[in-house]
Design a protein around this motif. Structure first.
Motif, mmCIF file in Angstrom:
data_model
loop_
_atom_site.group_PDB
_atom_site.id
_atom_site.type_symbol
_atom_site.label_atom_id
_atom_site.label_comp_id
_atom_site.label_asym_id
_atom_site.label_seq_id
_atom_site.Cartn_x
_atom_site.Cartn_y
_atom_site.Cartn_z
ATOM 1 N N PRO A 1 0.793 -1.237 0.000
ATOM 2 C CA PRO A 1 0.000 0.000 0.000
ATOM 3 C C PRO A 1 0.820 1.279 0.000
ATOM 4 O O PRO A 1 0.314 2.333 -0.391
ATOM 5 N N ASN A 2 2.071 1.209 0.432
ATOM 6 C CA ASN A 2 2.881 2.422 0.561
ATOM 7 C C ASN A 2 3.945 2.551 -0.525
ATOM 8 O O ASN A 2 4.883 3.346 -0.383
ATOM 9 N N LEU A 3 3.778 1.798 -1.618
ATOM 10 C CA LEU A 3 4.757 1.858 -2.697
ATOM 11 C C LEU A 3 4.770 3.252 -3.329
ATOM 12 O O LEU A 3 3.739 3.776 -3.716
ATOM 13 N N GLU A 4 5.965 3.829 -3.446
ATOM 14 C CA GLU A 4 6.144 5.155 -4.030
ATOM 15 C C GLU A 4 6.804 5.105 -5.401
ATOM 16 O O GLU A 4 6.502 5.920 -6.271
ATOM 17 N N THR A 5 7.708 4.152 -5.583
ATOM 18 C CA THR A 5 8.510 4.091 -6.811
ATOM 19 C C THR A 5 8.457 2.685 -7.398
ATOM 20 O O THR A 5 8.701 1.701 -6.699
ATOM 21 N N LEU A 6 8.134 2.615 -8.692
ATOM 22 C CA LEU A 6 8.101 1.336 -9.406
ATOM 23 C C LEU A 6 8.854 1.513 -10.717
ATOM 24 O O LEU A 6 8.440 2.277 -11.585
ATOM 25 N N ILE A 7 9.970 0.820 -10.847
ATOM 26 C CA ILE A 7 10.817 0.935 -12.031
ATOM 27 C C ILE A 7 10.656 -0.332 -12.862
ATOM 28 O O ILE A 7 11.114 -1.412 -12.481
ATOM 29 N N LEU A 8 9.976 -0.201 -14.012
ATOM 30 C CA LEU A 8 9.700 -1.319 -14.911
ATOM 31 C C LEU A 8 10.419 -1.134 -16.249
ATOM 32 O O LEU A 8 9.969 -1.631 -17.279
ATOM 33 N N THR A 9 11.523 -0.438 -16.233
ATOM 34 C CA THR A 9 12.312 -0.222 -17.440
ATOM 35 C C THR A 9 12.712 -1.561 -18.079
ATOM 36 O O THR A 9 13.144 -2.479 -17.386
ATOM 37 N N GLY A 10 12.525 -1.651 -19.400
ATOM 38 C CA GLY A 10 12.990 -2.829 -20.116
ATOM 39 C C GLY A 10 12.157 -4.072 -19.889
ATOM 40 O O GLY A 10 12.713 -5.170 -19.795
ATOM 41 N N ASN A 11 10.826 -3.920 -19.826
ATOM 42 C CA ASN A 11 9.930 -5.063 -19.710
ATOM 43 C C ASN A 11 9.062 -5.167 -20.965
ATOM 44 O O ASN A 11 9.341 -4.531 -21.983
ATOM 45 N N LEU A 12 7.990 -5.962 -20.914
ATOM 46 C CA LEU A 12 7.199 -6.244 -22.108
ATOM 47 C C LEU A 12 5.753 -5.773 -21.975
ATOM 48 O O LEU A 12 4.867 -6.317 -22.640
ATOM 49 N N ILE A 13 5.497 -4.797 -21.145
ATOM 50 C CA ILE A 13 4.142 -4.269 -21.000
ATOM 51 C C ILE A 13 3.738 -3.616 -22.312
ATOM 52 O O ILE A 13 4.432 -2.747 -22.842
ATOM 53 N N GLN A 14 2.588 -4.030 -22.843
ATOM 54 C CA GLN A 14 2.256 -3.744 -24.226
ATOM 55 C C GLN A 14 1.259 -2.605 -24.406
ATOM 56 O O GLN A 14 1.510 -1.674 -25.157
ATOM 57 N N GLU A 15 0.105 -2.689 -23.748
ATOM 58 C CA GLU A 15 -0.990 -1.755 -24.004
ATOM 59 C C GLU A 15 -1.149 -0.755 -22.867
ATOM 60 O O GLU A 15 -0.822 -1.042 -21.713
ATOM 61 N N LEU A 16 -1.677 0.426 -23.192
ATOM 62 C CA LEU A 16 -1.815 1.482 -22.197
ATOM 63 C C LEU A 16 -2.642 1.047 -20.996
ATOM 64 O O LEU A 16 -2.288 1.311 -19.851
ATOM 65 N N ALA A 17 -3.758 0.373 -21.256
ATOM 66 C CA ALA A 17 -4.642 -0.026 -20.159
ATOM 67 C C ALA A 17 -4.041 -1.127 -19.295
ATOM 68 O O ALA A 17 -4.572 -1.419 -18.212
ATOM 69 N N ASP A 18 -2.941 -1.746 -19.736
ATOM 70 C CA ASP A 18 -2.313 -2.788 -18.930
ATOM 71 C C ASP A 18 -1.754 -2.253 -17.616
ATOM 72 O O ASP A 18 -1.491 -3.025 -16.690
ATOM 73 N N VAL A 19 -1.536 -0.931 -17.527
ATOM 74 C CA VAL A 19 -1.017 -0.361 -16.284
ATOM 75 C C VAL A 19 -2.135 0.144 -15.368
ATOM 76 O O VAL A 19 -1.862 0.612 -14.261
ATOM 77 N N ASP A 20 -3.378 0.020 -15.783
ATOM 78 C CA ASP A 20 -4.492 0.518 -14.975
ATOM 79 C C ASP A 20 -4.533 -0.061 -13.561
ATOM 80 O O ASP A 20 -4.934 0.643 -12.624
ATOM 81 N N PRO A 21 -4.158 -1.334 -13.347
ATOM 82 C CA PRO A 21 -4.177 -1.843 -11.967
ATOM 83 C C PRO A 21 -3.312 -1.048 -10.999
ATOM 84 O O PRO A 21 -3.558 -1.077 -9.786
#
Length: 263
Positions: free
Chosen positions: A88-108
């Motif tokens: 619940p307290n996550l401030e920073t998420l670094i997903l550089t160089g992954n395979l996330i494809q569509e814009l709505a895939d980050v909605d969660p």
């Protein structure tokens, strides 16, 4: 591949990082699944899971202390729902160089109320039309996207776009693509870029923390975007393994009232 076991967690390097956070180093084991993190006993501010083979962002127990997750150069294509119940307290998420494809895939990730710094550099999503506008609109509390500030004007333009009739149509198309997308289907094996060495990361942290003006910080940021390590002439290593030490903090209403704290 190495399974993320309590034994691996216990024997992995643990240290106080340059921004004075307690960090657990789980880099480079080719871990395929996030699991067994209850063995950390919620003792860490930062988890470094870079350079593994993780495909889905899930599998967390309740970790109230966790503020930063580094997932550079994995194979993440999917983000689980309900992460706010576990980190619940996550401030920073670094997903550089992954395979996330569509814009709505980050909605969660929208449910993470404390998320202020997100990197999706070198992911397929970053090349999508309306990428920055969509993230700025969906994440009103996000301050840094791909290590660049989301400025007030940029956010206002994004809100105006997506609240318009055309913007609502764009959102419907974005949602449709995410629903029909099969994670990993037809995608090539990711190329694992070689990130900065430990010495180069220290140079990055030192350069940012010693910056004395907005102009100097902007110059350093341009060098990093161009793949150059401050203080190392001729270096062309891409900053794919940028850590939270490169983050810059800004006052939302006054660009000149900026504090660089190395996090």
């Amino acid at each position: 591949m190495v399974k993320l076991t309590p034994e691996l967690i216990a024997q992995s390097h643990q240290y106080i990082n340059p921004v004075r956070d307690r960090e657990l180093d789980l880099r480079g084991y080719k871990i395929p699944v996030i699991e067994n993190l209850g063995a950390t006993l919620d003792q860490f501010d930062t988890l470094d899971l870079s350079d593994n083979d993780i495909r889905k962002l899930d599998g967390f127990p309740l970790l109230k202390r966790l503020k930063c997750i580094l997932l550079n150069n994995n194979r993440v294509v999917r983000i689980a729902e309900g992460l706010e119940n576990y980190i619940p307290n996550l401030e920073t998420l670094i997903l550089t160089g992954n395979l996330i494809q569509e814009l709505a895939d980050v909605d969660p990730l929208m449910s993470l109320q404390n998320l202020t710094n997100l990197s999706l550099m070198h992911c397929p999503i970053a090349g999508k039309q309306h990428y920055r506008q969509y993230i700025a609109f969906k994440f009103p509390k996000l301050r840094l996207l791909d290590f660049r500030k989301i400025k007030m004007k940029e956010r206002e333009e994004a809100v105006a776009l997506f609240k318009s009739k055309r913007g609502r149509e764009i959102q419907r198309e974005i949602a449709k693509k995410a629903k029909t997308f099969v994670p990993g289907a037809g995608l090539p094996e990711p190329k694992k870029p070689t990130g900065p060495s430990a010495e180069e990361l220290w140079k990055i942290r030192e350069a940012i923390s010693n910056a004395s003006s907005l102009e100097e910080v902007e110059r350093l940021n341009r060098l990093l975007q161009a793949g150059q390590i401050p203080g190392k002439a001729g270096t062309s290593s891409k900053p794919n393994s940028m850590e939270v030490g490169e983050e810059e903090e800004y006052d939302e209403d006054d660009d000149n009232a900026m504090q660089v704290n190395g996090h």
